[in-house]
Design an enzyme around this catalytic site. Structure first.
Site, mmCIF file in Angstrom:
data_model
loop_
_atom_site.group_PDB
_atom_site.id
_atom_site.type_symbol
_atom_site.label_atom_id
_atom_site.label_comp_id
_atom_site.label_asym_id
_atom_site.label_seq_id
_atom_site.Cartn_x
_atom_site.Cartn_y
_atom_site.Cartn_z
ATOM 1 N N VAL A 76 34.107 18.708 -29.803
ATOM 2 C CA VAL A 76 32.754 19.213 -29.744
ATOM 3 C C VAL A 76 32.682 19.835 -31.422
ATOM 4 C CG1 VAL A 76 31.834 21.669 -29.758
ATOM 5 C CG2 VAL A 76 33.227 20.333 -27.978
ATOM 6 N N GLU A 135 27.471 24.369 -26.835
ATOM 7 C CA GLU A 135 26.624 22.846 -26.818
ATOM 8 C C GLU A 135 26.818 22.091 -25.678
ATOM 9 O OE1 GLU A 135 29.012 20.572 -25.729
ATOM 10 O OE2 GLU A 135 31.075 21.782 -25.117
ATOM 11 N N ARG A 166 27.881 15.573 -23.202
ATOM 12 C CA ARG A 166 28.713 14.892 -22.152
ATOM 13 C C ARG A 166 29.807 14.319 -23.113
ATOM 14 N NH1 ARG A 166 23.625 11.856 -19.721
ATOM 15 N NH2 ARG A 166 23.076 12.612 -22.072
ATOM 16 N N CYS A 204 35.629 20.162 -18.701
ATOM 17 C CA CYS A 204 35.046 21.645 -19.061
ATOM 18 C C CYS A 204 34.512 21.918 -17.321
ATOM 19 C CB CYS A 204 33.437 20.270 -19.362
ATOM 20 S SG CYS A 204 33.983 19.717 -20.859
ATOM 21 N N ARG A 263 41.786 14.337 -19.374
ATOM 22 C CA ARG A 263 42.400 15.956 -17.985
ATOM 23 C C ARG A 263 41.599 16.116 -17.126
ATOM 24 N NH1 ARG A 263 41.056 18.831 -23.501
ATOM 25 N NH2 ARG A 263 39.161 17.418 -23.769
HETATM 26 C C1 UGA Z 1 30.396 18.424 -19.194
HETATM 27 C C2 UGA Z 1 28.088 18.311 -18.796
HETATM 28 O O1 UGA Z 1 27.412 17.514 -18.686
HETATM 29 C C3 UGA Z 1 28.227 18.446 -20.553
HETATM 30 O O2 UGA Z 1 25.844 18.908 -19.929
HETATM 31 C C4 UGA Z 1 28.857 19.850 -21.428
HETATM 32 O O3 UGA Z 1 28.321 20.047 -22.545
HETATM 33 C C5 UGA Z 1 30.552 19.716 -21.098
HETATM 34 O O4 UGA Z 1 30.408 19.005 -19.804
HETATM 35 C C6 UGA Z 1 30.950 20.454 -21.948
HETATM 36 O O5 UGA Z 1 30.917 21.900 -21.834
HETATM 37 O O6 UGA Z 1 31.480 20.451 -23.233
HETATM 38 P P1 UGA Z 1 31.714 16.456 -19.147
HETATM 39 O O7 UGA Z 1 32.479 16.784 -18.790
HETATM 40 O O8 UGA Z 1 31.555 15.957 -20.618
HETATM 41 O O9 UGA Z 1 30.176 17.165 -19.544
HETATM 42 O O10 UGA Z 1 30.956 15.179 -18.622
HETATM 43 P P2 UGA Z 1 30.168 14.655 -16.926
HETATM 44 O O11 UGA Z 1 29.105 13.892 -17.107
HETATM 45 O O12 UGA Z 1 28.979 16.257 -17.198
HETATM 46 O O13 UGA Z 1 30.953 14.100 -15.831
HETATM 47 C C7 UGA Z 1 32.061 15.406 -14.824
HETATM 48 C C8 UGA Z 1 32.445 14.777 -13.912
HETATM 49 O O14 UGA Z 1 31.715 14.894 -13.038
HETATM 50 C C9 UGA Z 1 33.042 13.906 -13.926
HETATM 51 O O15 UGA Z 1 33.948 13.587 -13.481
HETATM 52 C C10 UGA Z 1 31.937 12.518 -13.173
HETATM 53 O O16 UGA Z 1 32.880 12.049 -12.615
HETATM 54 C C11 UGA Z 1 31.233 13.826 -12.192
HETATM 55 N N1 UGA Z 1 29.902 13.401 -11.154
HETATM 56 C C12 UGA Z 1 29.175 13.603 -12.663
HETATM 57 C C13 UGA Z 1 30.058 13.054 -10.174
HETATM 58 O O17 UGA Z 1 30.868 13.360 -9.397
HETATM 59 N N2 UGA Z 1 28.709 13.562 -9.427
HETATM 60 C C14 UGA Z 1 28.146 13.374 -10.110
HETATM 61 O O18 UGA Z 1 26.897 13.478 -9.240
HETATM 62 C C15 UGA Z 1 28.363 13.667 -11.871
#
Ligand code: UGA
Length: 449
Positions: free
Chosen positions: A11, A152, A155, A279, A346
């Site tokens: 971040v 924030e 992603r 997250c 993680r």
């Molecule tokens: C998430 C949020 O999407 C961001 O908006 C936020 O800012 C961030 O956390 C944070 O709090 O800093 P991130 O953890 O980078 O972002 O990842 P995501 O793209 O949201 O994916 C999270 C998890 O969900 C991954 O393991 C992904 O594989 C899974 N996922 C995602 C699914 O299993 N199905 C889906 O349809 C979408």
């Protein structure tokens, strides 16, 4: 404006680099002196797409600097972004000790009034405590600290893009002057009046970002409520997938049709191994804890968490059913990172899968474009292959755990000649069951026949 960033993790570095690209003068600090030395030497300690390019440009323009001396960073900026970690405690509650430390440092080191901005994800009402700590530890009673919350929504993997092209910028403030300062900080991004290094200055037209001014409590709540809702959506899709398997329907058909309703939206409805990363699991727990601490029953979030934890077990059931005996089998694991386009492992579902397979005596052969170096330190017994086809050579089963495009586009015609047994267990629903079976594979996925 002169800005300080405290904390050089995902971040902090993305925030610092992007605000420097937007024209501000940024100084970054971190308690990890090694990290600062690396940054000073022009090395980027984390993998985040475009971050190296943005940091290099900011450095060349003389708009970013690094110091291991927090006091120097604090004194230098008009506004200070707090970007330190808020990891979960055993109880699930967010550990705010790093924020508390920074608050004390700011109070002790500042010589001028400062706008102190929480960027780290924190539970509602942290801003109030931050304000109290700043006042309590200040050496100069005449010095004023204004606190703001600016969560924030980045992603991992697309954080730089997300920073330059946000849907919304939320600023939780106590007074108009803090809102005005934050608007000034984000003005180049809101007006698209800076030279965007990602698109050589000519960003494609997109939706204008909403600039929302709220109370500090609301801003803090918006962040937890957003992440928890997205996690809830994923768990909902996963239960639909379980239902589809029992009933004889296709979860992709169901969630696609659901998503066409704009009130629902098609994103975050991909069923599979569930969510991981630093997250969602942590924020969900912290939000549950916050609600419980004020006597609000947020049982749907507990269910969201429970469903997600069950996904690994559901996946391993499929592995057992297909492979029968796991001990002594060669199992290719495709994907280790918690999602595509990151090296972050993680709370990655894949790692839990690997741990269980090793415990059962399987020989694990893994491939991941970015996350192998980190995984090697945890699981030295696994064999690692840069080339996914090498991981598949001689394998009794291929287990797809991360949705990398590299795996989506694998040549399975070629792979099937390499494998000992034509078996795929797809934890991310990347392929068409019909096509894979057409190629001669035994194929299992989530929520599809
Ligand atoms: C998430 C949020 O999407 C961001 O908006 C936020 O800012 C961030 O956390 C944070 O709090 O800093 P991130 O953890 O980078 O972002 O990842 P995501 O793209 O949201 O994916 C999270 C998890 O969900 C991954 O393991 C992904 O594989 C899974 N996922 C995602 C699914 O299993 N199905 C889906 O349809 C979408």
């Amino acid at each position: 404006m002169r800005l300080s960033v405290i904390g050089c993790g995902y971040v902090g570095l993305v925030t610092g680099a992007c605000l420097a690209a937007a024209g501000h003068e940024v100084i970054c600090t971190d308690i990890d002196a090694d990290r600062i030395a690396q940054l000073q030497a022009g090395r980027v300690p984390i993998f985040e797409r475009h971050l190296d390019q943005i940091l290099a440009a900011a450095r060349k323009a003389g708009r970013i600097s690094y110091t291991a001396d927090a006091g120097e960073a604090i004194r230098s900026g008009d506004a200070i972004f707090i970007c330190v970690g808020t990891p979960p405690k055993e109880s699930g509650e967010a550990d705010l000790s790093a924020i508390d430390n920074v608050a004390r440092q700011i109070a002790e080191e500042a010589r001028q009034p400062k706008l102190v901005i929480e960027k780290s994800t924190v539970p509602a009402r942290t801003g109030l405590e931050l304000q109290r700590a700043l006042a309590a530890y200040s050496r100069n009673s005449k010095l004023t600290f204004r606190v703001a919350s600016n969560p924030e929504f980045l992603r991992e993997g697309t954080a730089v893009e997300d920073f330059f092209h946000p849907d919304r910028i939320v600023v939780g403030v106590e007074d108009d002057s803090s809102a005005a300062a934050l608007r000034e900080i984000y003005r180049p991004i809101l007006e698209r009046s800076f030279h965007c290094p990602l698109h050589n200055g000519t960003c494609p037209p997109g939706r204008d970002a909403a600039f929302l001014v709220t109370t500090i409590n609301s801003a803090e709540l918006i962040k937890h409520a957003s992440n928890s809702f997205l996690a809830l959506k994923i768990s909902y899709a996963n239960v639909i997938a379980d239902l589809c398997e029992k009933i004889g329907a296709d979860v992709k058909e169901v969630t696609y049709a659901m998503g066409l309703d704009p009130r629902i939206g098609g994103q975050f409805l991909n069923a599979g191994l569930g969510f991981g990363g630093f997250c969602f699991p942590k924020d969900l727990q912290a939000f549950i804890h916050l609600a419980a601490s004020v006597g609000v029953d947020f049982d749907i979030l507990r269910a969201t968490e429970r469903v997600n934890k069950q996904r690994i077990g559901r996946f391993l059931e499929k592995v057992h059913k297909a492979l029968w005996v796991v001990r002594g089998k060669q199992v290719a694991v495709l994907g280790l990172a918690f999602k595509a386009n990151t090296d972050d492992i993680r709370f990655a579902p894949a790692l839990e899968v690997v741990r269980c397979l090793l415990e059962e005596g399987a020989n694990v052969r893994a491939s991941d474009p970015e996350a192998m170096a980190r995984t090697k330190m945890l699981y030295p017994k696994v064999t690692y292959h840069e080339d996914p086809y090498e991981a598949l050579r001689g394998a009794d089963a291929a287990l797809v755990c991360t949705e990398w495009d590299l795996f989506r586009n694998l040549d399975w015609e070629r792979a099937k000649g390499l494998m000992a047994r034509r078996l795929i267990i797809d934890g991310r629903n990347l392929y068409s069951p019909k096509q894979m079976r057409g190629l001669g594979f035994e194929y299992y996925s989530f929520g599809r026949q």
